[in-house]
Structures are given as structure tokens and as C-alpha cells.
Design a protein around this motif. Structure first.
Motif, short mmCIF file in Angstrom:
data_model
loop_
_atom_site.label_atom_id
_atom_site.label_comp_id
_atom_site.label_asym_id
_atom_site.label_seq_id
_atom_site.Cartn_x
_atom_site.Cartn_y
_atom_site.Cartn_z
N MET A 144 22.15 129.46 -18.30
CA MET A 144 23.10 128.43 -18.70
C MET A 144 22.99 128.27 -20.22
N ALA A 145 24.12 128.23 -20.87
CA ALA A 145 24.13 128.09 -22.33
C ALA A 145 25.40 127.35 -22.75
N ILE A 146 25.35 126.82 -23.94
CA ILE A 146 26.53 126.20 -24.53
C ILE A 146 27.42 127.32 -25.06
N HIS A 147 28.68 127.25 -24.73
CA HIS A 147 29.65 128.22 -25.25
C HIS A 147 30.50 127.50 -26.28
N ALA A 148 30.25 127.80 -27.53
CA ALA A 148 30.92 127.10 -28.63
C ALA A 148 31.81 128.05 -29.40
N SER A 149 32.91 127.51 -29.92
CA SER A 149 33.84 128.33 -30.71
C SER A 149 33.35 128.51 -32.15
N ASP A 150 32.57 127.54 -32.64
CA ASP A 150 32.02 127.64 -34.00
C ASP A 150 30.81 126.71 -34.11
N ALA A 151 30.21 126.67 -35.28
CA ALA A 151 29.00 125.86 -35.49
C ALA A 151 29.26 124.37 -35.27
N GLY A 152 30.40 123.89 -35.72
CA GLY A 152 30.74 122.48 -35.54
C GLY A 152 30.86 122.12 -34.06
N ASP A 153 31.51 123.00 -33.30
CA ASP A 153 31.66 122.79 -31.86
C ASP A 153 30.29 122.80 -31.19
N ARG A 154 29.43 123.72 -31.59
CA ARG A 154 28.07 123.80 -31.01
C ARG A 154 27.30 122.51 -31.28
N VAL A 155 27.35 122.02 -32.52
CA VAL A 155 26.63 120.79 -32.87
C VAL A 155 27.18 119.61 -32.09
N GLU A 156 28.50 119.52 -31.96
CA GLU A 156 29.10 118.41 -31.19
C GLU A 156 28.63 118.45 -29.74
N GLN A 157 28.60 119.64 -29.16
CA GLN A 157 28.14 119.76 -27.77
C GLN A 157 26.65 119.42 -27.65
N MET A 158 25.88 119.79 -28.65
CA MET A 158 24.45 119.46 -28.61
C MET A 158 24.23 117.96 -28.77
N ILE A 159 25.08 117.31 -29.55
CA ILE A 159 24.99 115.85 -29.70
C ILE A 159 25.27 115.19 -28.34
N ILE A 160 26.33 115.62 -27.69
CA ILE A 160 26.68 115.06 -26.37
C ILE A 160 25.55 115.30 -25.38
N LEU A 161 25.02 116.50 -25.36
CA LEU A 161 23.91 116.85 -24.47
C LEU A 161 22.70 115.97 -24.75
#
Length: 148
Positions: free
Chosen positions: A1-18
Motif C-alpha cells: 500500500m502506498a500513496i499515489h501522488a501526482s506531484d510533491a505537493g499532492d504527496r505532502v497534502e496526502q501525508m498531512i491528511i494521513l
């Protein structure tokens, strides 16, 4: 299981939510232990475990490759840092609550074992001249309910 992000900003936003959701769940667990209701902590255990594994996996990915988040806007990275600090604080709180619950549980088990041992040592013979038998030091098994 991993975060699938379109870019660095999307990855950071998803990590914040997580991180924020995981912080919320662990805070609920800590509250349950502090209220001496560990059974209440179990209701979110599956989600907490799933998110904790995802968090661990993503943290390791970012640690191994900081470029995954380096291009994110600084305000997002700052929000992630703050979310992580809050997460660390809640983990410390949960650790204290778990340690207190462990201490209480061990005390209860010890008190039960001592009471069982004292009851066994009082056993005596029958009749007017009977004397108490000395304790034999035999081991006593205690069965605990794992679901409690």
C-alpha cells in the motif's frame, strides 16, 4: 500500500491528511486508556493499524528519497511538520496511558495471585487438634481472558 501522488505537493497534502487522521485515532485510544476503558480503544484498531502501516511505509520512502516532497510548497511542508509534531505528542500521551494501564493490570494480577496463595496456605486438617498445613510452594496457574 502506498500513496499515489501526482506531484510533491499532492504527496505532502496526502501525508498531512494521513498524519492528522492517525493522530486523531491514537488520541481516541489514549482517551480510552486514560478513562480505564481499554475495550473502547479496540473499535478503531483495524483502521489505526492500516494507517500506521501506510504512514510507516511513506515515511521510509520519503526518508530514502527526500525529492518526493522537496518540490512541495513550503507552507505545505510546514503543515506536515506541525502535523508530525502533533502526532509525536499524541504518541507520547498514548505511551504514558498504556504504561499506566500496564501497571494497574500487573498490580491486579499480583493481588489475585497473592490472594490465591494465601487461601491455599490456610488449608488445614479436620477436627479439634488439626493444624494448618504449611504451603507447599506449588505453582498456581492463572488464566486470563485475552479479549478483556
Amino acid at each position: 500500500m502506498a500513496i499515489h501522488a501526482s506531484d510533491a505537493g499532492d504527496r505532502v497534502e496526502q501525508m498531512i491528511i494521513l498524519t492528522e487522521r492517525l493522530t486523531e485515532l491514537i488520541a481516541l485510544e489514549a482517551q480510552a486508556f486514560e478513562a480505564r476503558r481499554p475495550q473502547d480503544a479496540a473499535q478503531h484498531q483495524a483502521e489505526t493499524t492500516r494507517l500506521a502501516n501506510l504512514y510507516r511505509h511513506e515515511s521510509m520512502r520519503v526518508r530514502a528519497n527526500p525529492k518526493l516532497v522537496a518540490e512541495a510548497p513550503s507552507e505545505l511542508r510546514l503543515r506536515l511538520i506541525r502535523a508530525t509534531e502533533a502526532f509525536d505528542a499524541v504518541l507520547a500521551r498514548q505511551g504514558r496511558a498504556l504504561e499506566a494501564a500496564k501497571t494497574i493490570t500487573e498490580g491486579i494480577v499480583r493481588a489475585i495471585a497473592e490472594e490465591v496463595a494465601s487461601q491455599r496456605s490456610r488449608a488445614g486438617g479436620y477436627g479439634p487438634g488439626a493444624a494448618a498445613k504449611p504451603a507447599t510452594g506449588a505453582a498456581t496457574a492463572i488464566t486470563l481472558n485475552k479479549r478483556a
